[in-house]
Design an enzyme around this catalytic site. Sequence first.
Site, PDB file in Angstrom:
ATOM      1  N   ARG A  82      20.321  51.814  44.501  1.00  0.00           N
ATOM      2  CA  ARG A  82      19.967  51.664  46.326  1.00  0.00           C
ATOM      3  C   ARG A  82      19.643  50.492  46.701  1.00  0.00           C
ATOM      4  O   ARG A  82      19.567  49.611  47.205  1.00  0.00           O
ATOM      5  CB  ARG A  82      20.200  52.948  47.123  1.00  0.00           C
ATOM      6  N   LYS A 185      19.854  50.417  53.041  1.00  0.00           N
ATOM      7  CA  LYS A 185      18.613  50.337  53.968  1.00  0.00           C
ATOM      8  C   LYS A 185      17.334  49.757  54.715  1.00  0.00           C
ATOM      9  O   LYS A 185      16.012  49.615  53.964  1.00  0.00           O
ATOM     10  CB  LYS A 185      17.104  52.325  53.238  1.00  0.00           C
ATOM     11  N   GLU A 221      27.537  58.590  61.574  1.00  0.00           N
ATOM     12  CA  GLU A 221      25.882  59.090  61.077  1.00  0.00           C
ATOM     13  C   GLU A 221      25.163  60.076  61.973  1.00  0.00           C
ATOM     14  O   GLU A 221      25.420  59.389  63.358  1.00  0.00           O
ATOM     15  CB  GLU A 221      25.146  58.585  60.861  1.00  0.00           C
TER      16      GLU A 221
END
Length: 341
Positions: A82, A185, A221
């Site tokens: 990720r 992220k 989210e």
Amino acid sequence: MESENIDFYNLGFEFIETKHMFLSRYKNGEWDEGKIIPFGPIEISPGACVLNYGQGIFEGMKALEAKTGDIVLFRPEKNAERLNESAKRMLMPTFDEQQFVEVVKEVVRANKEYVPPYDSGGALYIRPVLIGSGPILGVAPAEEYTFIIFTVPVGPYFPEGFKAIDLEISKKYTRAAPGGTGFAKTCCNYAPTMLPAKETKAKGFAQIIYLDASEMEYIDEVGTANFFTLIDNKLATPALKGTILPGITRKSVLTLAEQKLGLKVEERDISYKELFEESCTEAFCTGTAAVITPIGSVSLEDKKRVFNNGEPGEVTKKLYDFLTGIQRMEREDEFGWVVIV
Ligand SMILES: *Cc1c(COP(=O)(O)O)cnc(C)c1O
């Protein structure tokens, strides 16, 4: 802080310095070998791309003391993967994924004395952060990068036991738009969520449920955690469509629900309106920090839906027991998720 001065049984989520960090620099198109050094400030140019344009990404992981006494990581290769997905979106250099896992282990070993004991329920939180540290004037990627991994001992997420939280659905703020960086992220996704979080906390909610930015109808989210709900006894979570962070806990919970609880799972659009229907019986959110956090209620303006009298639901509890059982090696690791440091 010296580890002997830490009360591992009363830790929260505050910043505590540990002894060592990993640091590697990228220059002239390549990473140096990197090394473990004493934790401390780094020097950075005021022209650094990360300071001016937010070219920075991070990861969040935990090292736990397992029941066996081993120090373990949970699916660290997924964090490596990720990090590189985030790097590509931000035009940053990737980092070798095998080396990532090795250096995470090294940092944990170097800070071994800070890993909270098994019976405290705490963890050594691991923060890999990759920044564009080279100076740049026009909006363009940096030419030099710095990769740091530091650690912080943290307490259990539920110091008073497994408790449900109250959430507010926001029709005012969004977190990520289609075509943007919601799936990465990246540092720039988080500063804008601080004001909405502050406002909702002042109203007594733990966090915001963000809806999709185009229609303000479908759930994206919960702050920094992924959302799940049980509808008609099927476990549903928003599909990954670029605006949602692909959580490793999310992925693991989908596997556990399907293979261990025999539930039907769905990755789909979930309208916030479905949460107010009788067929919707449980909701929870997931993340490395939040683990599995039951949702006791959701509110939108003057409408409120309480789940299960505000207590954690049965499916939520079972998933929590499976996940934390595997993570602490109290259960068989049949999926090969646990990596011993
Ligand atoms: C990190 C993060 C999550 C959770 O991901 P995990 O891999 O499960 O820790 C969810 N949402 C956002 C926005 C995040 O930043």
